[in-house]
Design an enzyme around this catalytic site. Sequence first.
Site, short mmCIF file in Angstrom:
data_model
loop_
_atom_site.label_atom_id
_atom_site.label_comp_id
_atom_site.label_asym_id
_atom_site.label_seq_id
_atom_site.Cartn_x
_atom_site.Cartn_y
_atom_site.Cartn_z
N GLY A 186 0.78 -1.23 0.00
CA GLY A 186 0.00 0.00 0.00
C GLY A 186 0.81 1.28 0.00
O GLY A 186 1.74 1.44 -0.77
N SER A 187 0.47 2.15 0.91
CA SER A 187 0.77 3.55 0.78
C SER A 187 2.23 3.92 0.85
O SER A 187 3.00 3.36 1.63
CB SER A 187 0.05 4.31 1.87
OG SER A 187 0.48 5.64 1.89
#
Lengths: 139, 417
Positions: free
Chosen positions: A61-62
């Site tokens: 993810g991020s």
Amino acid sequence: MVELSGRTVFAGEATADLLVLDAPLSFWGGTDSGGTIVDGHHPQRGVSLTGRVVALPSARGSSSSSSVLAEQIRAGTGPAALVLTEPDAILMLGAWVAAELYGLRLPIVVLTAAEHRLLCARSGPVTVLAGPERATITA
Amino acid sequence: MGDVLELSEEDKSMLAGEAGPAAQLCLRMIVALARVRGARRLLDVESAHVDGCLYHGRAGLDFAERLVGLGGRVAVPTTSNVGSLDLRHPGVVRADPETTAGARRLMSAYTALGCSPTWTCAPYQLTHRPAFGTHVAWAESNAIVFVNSVLGARTDRYGDFLDIGAAITGRVPDGGLHQDANRRATIRLDCARLPPALLAEDAAWGVLGHLAGRAAGSGVPVLTGVGDAVTEDQLKAFGAAAASGGGVGLFHVVGVTPEAPTLAAVAAEDIETVRVEDLRPMRDELSTARGPGLDALCLGTPHFSLTEFERLAALADGEPFRIPVYVTTSRAVLAEAGRLGFAAPVRAAGARIVVDTCTYITPILDPVLRTVMTTSGKWAWYAPGNIGVETVLGSLAECVASARAGTVVRDGALWSS
């Protein structure tokens, strides 16, 4: 006792209890500033990473995970070490900045999938010695 | 490792401090990353997008202010991602005063370093777009996946710190998605059996993206069987969800994205294939709420585009919303939506438009709002952990109907296959 040899992603030393995560984790959105897993989809939601040698398959993810990790290291709520199966640039940058700004080193090590499985089968205290290139993990 | 990193004369002089102490510090970071990545050299980048302006506490602020203190200045055109405040509507974020002050200082520091104050996670909606094949240093997972996949420019999956480091030095490691070999597909999703009416919905692309992220991990998914009438908003929704559900930094859609005119152009013949027939299980995984109760609607993650504003304006015309509705977008898109008459009907129906930030990263919603509907797979994935709400994922039409009814309204025919 098992001694595993891995690649250093970020050098440092730590001895702490092992925490094995069963799924990848994004630090941003997946952990809070106190080092607890808050990702509602993660099988280990509510578990604290603080002060543990955390073995996880990979990050996810991020790209804000580097800031979140750096802040956890600064605040003393981060893991003691991270052991992955593939190098993660985003986590490495979080560790790099924390070392540069505060002199606090969070070792990050990559093991082969087979060696990672050996580590994940263990429990209790683990020592991570991550040199400039090679790392040794004693569990 | 074991590969030898060869630095150019300019790199060596920057490491020696001849381009100033900020560039020196940043290049040391980039070299450390290059060694981890096994890169043999560094590359020039043409632009940067900085994710680091979102406030996560003192470490990020200390780093940015260290660079300001060292006289840092970006060397390439650099846009700024969302911050933790709406600078245009200061009351909209309910953060504590310490966080608000830190967030404001962080945004000021990045502006002082020379970043354009765009404050958007969708810099690809602005007028400057990187050209096909050019190297850039973009951070923010949805911006990364969009610039790689939809524009065909090249960035690796950069994170906070490296983004501004690349902007200040103009250099990045030659590794990861900058290299041809790493841009090949690793898994194929065959969507030929999905109903075309469902694939016409942006929300379906968010769900499909989530599935692709789960299937591909940090690999490169390629989609086949979706036709060629795919919109940029759909690709945006897909990429954002693929990047949050997995670690996807690049995808291909055969016949649509620029590197994939054919399957053979991006994938081996024997690539593992997943046949996608039903999106409902994934949609329901992104819907944590049970029952029809609904408190609010959040749209625009990533930031609402002009075309999305146009569609919402048409749908919003008429009966007003009965629950709070938030639309997040950039200042630039809001200005254009205002000029073209798309913002007024959205506001008239009762929506609140938020710029510079996003509803799932910072406390904007009233804490009494417990169940929130969205079209965004990314919002649905992160909001439960980030802001503690239950989510319902639906199409834009379902969302608007639900906001009018004040309860979840489903189009029964849409999601069935």
